[in-house]
Design an enzyme around this catalytic site. Structure first.
Site, mmCIF file in Angstrom:
data_model
loop_
_atom_site.group_PDB
_atom_site.id
_atom_site.type_symbol
_atom_site.label_atom_id
_atom_site.label_comp_id
_atom_site.label_asym_id
_atom_site.label_seq_id
_atom_site.Cartn_x
_atom_site.Cartn_y
_atom_site.Cartn_z
ATOM 1 N N SER A 1 47.161 29.763 36.617
ATOM 2 C CA SER A 1 46.626 30.412 35.420
ATOM 3 C C SER A 1 47.410 29.905 34.216
ATOM 4 O O SER A 1 48.353 29.130 34.354
ATOM 5 C CB SER A 1 46.784 31.925 35.523
ATOM 6 O OG SER A 1 48.157 32.251 35.400
ATOM 7 N N LYS A 2 47.003 30.380 33.044
ATOM 8 C CA LYS A 2 47.647 29.940 31.794
ATOM 9 C C LYS A 2 49.155 30.144 31.828
ATOM 10 O O LYS A 2 49.906 29.432 31.189
ATOM 11 C CB LYS A 2 47.065 30.729 30.618
ATOM 12 C CG LYS A 2 45.704 30.229 30.218
ATOM 13 C CD LYS A 2 45.385 30.638 28.792
ATOM 14 C CE LYS A 2 43.966 30.239 28.442
ATOM 15 N NZ LYS A 2 43.108 31.374 28.189
ATOM 16 N N ARG A 3 49.568 31.154 32.592
ATOM 17 C CA ARG A 3 50.987 31.449 32.747
ATOM 18 C C ARG A 3 51.771 30.213 33.204
ATOM 19 O O ARG A 3 52.947 30.075 32.920
ATOM 20 C CB ARG A 3 51.091 32.523 33.843
ATOM 21 C CG ARG A 3 52.043 33.625 33.628
ATOM 22 C CD ARG A 3 51.763 34.792 34.570
ATOM 23 N NE ARG A 3 51.197 34.461 35.870
ATOM 24 C CZ ARG A 3 51.876 34.001 36.904
ATOM 25 N NH1 ARG A 3 53.158 33.783 36.812
ATOM 26 N NH2 ARG A 3 51.259 33.769 38.056
#
Ligand code: GLU
Length: 518
Positions: A247-249
């Site tokens: 994910s963007k994380r």
């Protein structure tokens, strides 16, 4: 084969891999590649995302034979333009008794779901409206009562074959009768995907395994519609380095992110292909797109999750940067220098909002920057690192060089002082250097004289000289660097490039200051 993105955001690596595997399979088998825009989620779909998706796919080098932009025999290729088709088939299912009208309100359904969850049961639709008399249901709908259309899930387990996961079976007990058309008249994903895949003659559905649990509903729909079920291949989840879903994380995940960072499309394609697929035999990892088309096989796609390893992507990118034509890399690099120079100008002169993408430097500047790029490109992972690497050309701080801990060892070598003194005085006396026209041949002669006079050789000679010229004891070869510095010093650039002589002057000054203080 088809790629069926929803235009609700940027194309990220997971979807790009799905598109790639479909494309590889289609191109290898001589199949037809279809791009279908799945925009039935009106609230989240946006035309700009569709344009961006198409641009990102094209940038990756993927193409399609049929699609909203390409046309084709099964027009239209955007689901919001196909609502009539979906309605027609839903009514057919209803009239054939394979589907039924459902009058349950959203609140009732929510209550049912809550109750099921509280009792630790799967939240399956009770099938309450299945029992209604169809004639009575029809009358209620005609009288204006809001009704959705639901498919009757068959009374037997649902089986299908998946090329990646093998034979899959779902008990009908765990599959709700799916809504086909909402009471608003809007069709539902599981339904439209079947209608479209069937009408567009899709033989292989290759997609992410987040859709595996939707597949029994879709298989039931094919059967109800009397259409052949396609082959399925569900691709594994992509995980971040911490083994959590990517994910963007985890940093950059969209194709646009990687493009902006100066990752080449063929590096990304090569890397995406290795996410879940490996060639038969051997450990080869570098595959140009045409080789992937040849080697790829769905049978060798693994069902276990793939871990996204950005360092490996950068390693491949380094390889492709080196393989690329210098012209291409020089052209791409310009945007990064432009951005860095704009930042610099903004910082120093308060100039703002310069159009970076369209920067066309004057010919001599472009030619000089091309030399800078060729000097530095072999040492970068991504093209956006070029301006930072180029700081040895654009920035020079003699004081900092003398104080830098990483230079301390070299500065303490027995010959260092003698090398500094001889080298700097020779440069200051040299005619060519005075004119900012020192050549690499003349530089070599000077270095040889310093060597003869001081007895320093190899790194004892060159590390101190490097500190004088660049501020660092390591860096690119002098042969190429010296003419670049000299040439740059005559150009008009947002940041003045110091000539070798100017550097030496600053170095001498800083050293004297240091001596005086000491
Ligand atoms: N529009 C769906 C998605 O983006 C595609 C699902 C499918 O390929 O069937 O997830």
């Amino acid at each position: 084969m088809r790629f069926a993105p929803s235009p609700t955001g940027h194309l990220h690596v997971g979807n790009a891999r799905t598109a790639l595997f479909n494309w590889l399979f289609a191109r290898q088998k001589g199949g037809t590649m279809v791009l279908r825009i799945e925009d039935t989620d009106v609230e989240r779909s946006q035309a700009r995302f569709e344009d961006q998706l198409i641009a990102d796919l094209k940038w990756l080098g993927l193409d399609w034979d049929e699609g909203p932009d390409a046309g084709g025999p099964y027009l239209p290729y955007r689901q919001s333009d196909r609502l009539e088709i979906y309605r027609e088939h839903a009514e057919r299912l209803l009239s054939e008794g394979k589907a039924y009208l459902c009058f349950c309100s959203e609140e009732e359904l929510q209550k049912e779901r809550d109750r099921a969850l509280a009792e630790h049961r799967q939240p399956i639709y009770s099938g309450k409206c299945r029992a209604l008399d169809p004639a009575e249901a029809k009358r209620r709908r005609v009288a204006g009562e809001a009704a959705a259309i639901r498919l009757k899930i068959p009374e037997h387990p649902i089986r299908f074959h998946d090329i990646v996961h093998g034979d899959v079976e779902f008990s009908n007990e765990v599959v709700s009768d799916p809504i086909v058309l909402r009471s608003s008249g809007m069709p539902v994903y599981n339904y439209v995907v079947v209608i479209d895949d069937a009408l567009m003659k899709i033989t292989h559905v290759i997609r992410g395994d987040d859709h595996l649990s939707n597949t029994p509903k879709q298989v039931a729909l094919y059967e109800a519609l009397g259409w052949p079920v396609p082959e399925f291949a569900h691709l594994s989840t992509i995980l971040g380095s911490d083994r959590e879903r990517l994910s963007k994380r985890h940093g950059a995940t969209s194709i646009a992110n990687f493009r902006e960072m100066g990752v080449l499309p063929e590096a990304l394609v090569n890397y995406l292909a290795l996410l879940g697929w490996a060639p038969s035999g051997g450990t080869r990892e570098i595959f140009a797109p045409a080789e992937l088309v040849k080697e790829f096989s769905l049978e060798r796609v693994t069902p276990s999750p793939a871990v996204f390893d950005v360092e490996k992507l950068y390693w491949l990118n380094r390889h492709y940067i080196k393989e690329s034509s210098p012209e291409r890399i020089n052209r791409l690099a310009l945007a990064y220098y432009a951005r860095a120079m704009v930042l610099e100008m903004t910082k120093h002169h308060g100039i703002e909002s310069v159009q970076v993408q369209v920067w066309q430097p004057p010919q001599p500047v472009a030619e000089w920057l091309a030399k800078v790029t060729q000097l530095l490109a072999p040492s970068v992972d991504r093209l956006d690192q070029l301006p930072e690497r180029a700081s040895l050309i654009f920035r020079y701080d003699a004081k900092a060089a003398l104080a830098a801990p990483e230079n301390a060892e070299v500065l303490g070598w027995p010959h260092a002082d003698a090398v500094f003194t001889r080298f700097t005085s020779k440069i200051l006396e040299d005619e060519l250097a005075r004119a900012g026209k020192l050549t690499s041949e003349r530089f070599k002669q000077i270095a040889n004289e310093v060597k003869a006079e001081t007895g320093a050789k190899g790194k004892e000679l060159f590390h101190p000289i490097r500190i004088v010229v660049t501020g660092s004891h390591s860096g690119p070869e002098f042969d190429k660097l010296i003419p670049i510095l000299e040439e740059g010093s005559h150009l008009t650039l947002p940041q003045h490039v110091l000539s070798v002589r100017e550097r030496v002057e600053k170095f001498v000054e800083a050293r004297m200051g240091q001596v005086r203080v000491g």
